[in-house]
Write an enzyme that holds these catalytic residues in place. Structure first.
Site, short mmCIF file in Angstrom:
data_model
loop_
_atom_site.label_atom_id
_atom_site.label_comp_id
_atom_site.label_asym_id
_atom_site.label_seq_id
_atom_site.Cartn_x
_atom_site.Cartn_y
_atom_site.Cartn_z
N ASP A 67 -18.80 32.93 -12.72
CA ASP A 67 -17.57 32.38 -12.14
C ASP A 67 -16.32 32.98 -12.78
OD1 ASP A 67 -18.05 31.20 -14.58
OD2 ASP A 67 -18.18 29.16 -13.83
N ASN A 136 -19.80 17.05 -16.65
CA ASN A 136 -20.15 16.27 -15.46
C ASN A 136 -21.39 16.84 -14.74
OD1 ASN A 136 -19.18 18.60 -14.32
ND2 ASN A 136 -17.48 17.63 -13.20
N HIS A 138 -21.90 20.08 -14.01
CA HIS A 138 -21.71 21.28 -13.18
C HIS A 138 -22.38 22.49 -13.80
CE1 HIS A 138 -17.66 22.06 -15.35
NE2 HIS A 138 -18.39 23.13 -15.60
N GLU A 143 -19.21 22.05 -8.80
CA GLU A 143 -18.86 20.69 -9.21
C GLU A 143 -19.69 19.66 -8.44
OE1 GLU A 143 -17.08 20.25 -11.76
OE2 GLU A 143 -15.02 20.98 -11.59
C1 GLP Z 1 -17.14 26.02 -17.77
C2 GLP Z 1 -18.03 27.07 -17.12
C3 GLP Z 1 -19.50 26.67 -17.12
C4 GLP Z 1 -19.91 26.14 -18.49
C5 GLP Z 1 -19.05 24.96 -18.83
C6 GLP Z 1 -19.45 24.27 -20.12
O1 GLP Z 1 -16.77 25.02 -16.90
N1 GLP Z 1 -17.62 27.33 -15.79
O2 GLP Z 1 -20.29 27.77 -16.73
O3 GLP Z 1 -21.29 25.80 -18.49
O4 GLP Z 1 -17.71 25.43 -18.93
O5 GLP Z 1 -18.76 24.73 -21.22
P1 GLP Z 1 -19.13 24.36 -22.70
O6 GLP Z 1 -20.36 25.13 -23.03
O7 GLP Z 1 -17.94 24.82 -23.49
O8 GLP Z 1 -19.34 22.88 -22.76
#
Ligand code: GLP
Length: 256
Positions: A67, A136, A138, A143
């Site tokens: 993404d 959440n 995702h 989402e």
């Molecule tokens: C972002 C990314 C996700 C990732 C998420 C969690 O939203 N788009 O791909 O899994 O962050 O991040 P973290 O690992 O910092 O909790």
């Protein structure tokens, strides 16, 4: 589904990196799906170490990131292209032309999404997709929703994601409200998925995702339907799980 419970973040990162490194060693031309967020950083550090010290060769590897924020230039310190270069790609012998992140500045973002899927199809799909999970549930930026979206698409970020990701920006107002994300099709079509989750804060959600009903309201739950998913949790993330029906490998069992 195989679940590895590592004792802490460092061990979790090592396990995850070893799975990615094995994929690259077995097939030098692997197509690897990459993720951002704080969770995979330790695994990327270990991959860089294996490149420097053990000759792990990325020379023929292609990568596709999940993404990108819409409206952030690749030079913006919070863009996911910047993140990937900083935490992995600039430090290994990968050909920059073979690393792919959706272009957040594309003039026509819809066409950019289509072209991204087309590129993944042309290359023959993803061999190994690394995934983290948002608070959440995702994955990528898919989402919670009332339906699963198959292709790479533009998504409006939820307030909870904007809040969670605001820790990286000076101000919550600066967090982009839209992003491009690989949809569920390229993710679920990946030949193998490795799903990494760390920390107590995500323990309840990861339990629901892996042991509860499969629903687009909890996007990661779709991974229960993938035929080859390896879950790598640290003990904190695994602390709410039942784990009865799963094949669990603890560090002790793996490395005696
Ligand atoms: C972002 C990314 C996700 C990732 C998420 C969690 O939203 N788009 O791909 O899994 O962050 O991040 P973290 O690992 O910092 O909790």
């Amino acid at each position: 589904m195989r679940i590895i419970v590592a004792k802490d973040y460092t061990e979790m990162s090592k396990r995850a990196a070893d799975i990615i490194a094995s994929q690259v060693r077995i097939n030098a031309h692997s197509v690897i799906g990459l993720a951002t967020g704080s969770t995979p950083i330790g695994a990327y550090e270990e991959l860089i170490r294996q490149y420097n010290e053990e000759g792990l060769n990325f020379g023929n590897v292609d990568t596709f990131n999940l993404d990108e924020y819409l409206g952030l230039n690749c030079t913006h310190s919070q863009s996911y292209r910047y993140f990937m270069n900083k935490y992995l790609l600039d430090h290994v012998n990968i050909d920059p032309d073979r690393t792919h992140v959706p272009d957040g500045m594309a003039e026509d973002p819809e066409s950019e999404c289509e072209a991204y899927d087309q590129l993944i199809r042309e290359i023959g799909g993803i061999d190994l997709q690394l995934l983290g999970m948002g608070n959440n549930g995702h994955i990528g930026f898919n989402e919670p929703s009332s339906f699963y979206t198959a292709p790479t698409h533009i998504v409006k970020l939820t307030e909870s994601t904007i809040k969670a990701n605001s820790r990286y920006f000076d101000n919550e107002k600066d967090v982009p409200r839209y992003a491009m994300t690989m949809g569920f099709r390229p993710i679920m079509q990946a030949k193998r998925v490795i799903f990494v989750v760390s920390g107590k804060a995500k323990a309840k959600v990861v339990k629901e995702a892996l042991e509860g009903p499969i629903t687009p309201q909890l996007p990661a739950s779709i991974l229960q339907l993938h035929h080859d998913v390896i879950v790598v949790l640290d003990q904190d993330a695994a602390s709410e799980m039942d784990l009865k029906d799963n094949f669990i490998l603890t560090d002790d069992q793996l490395f005696r």
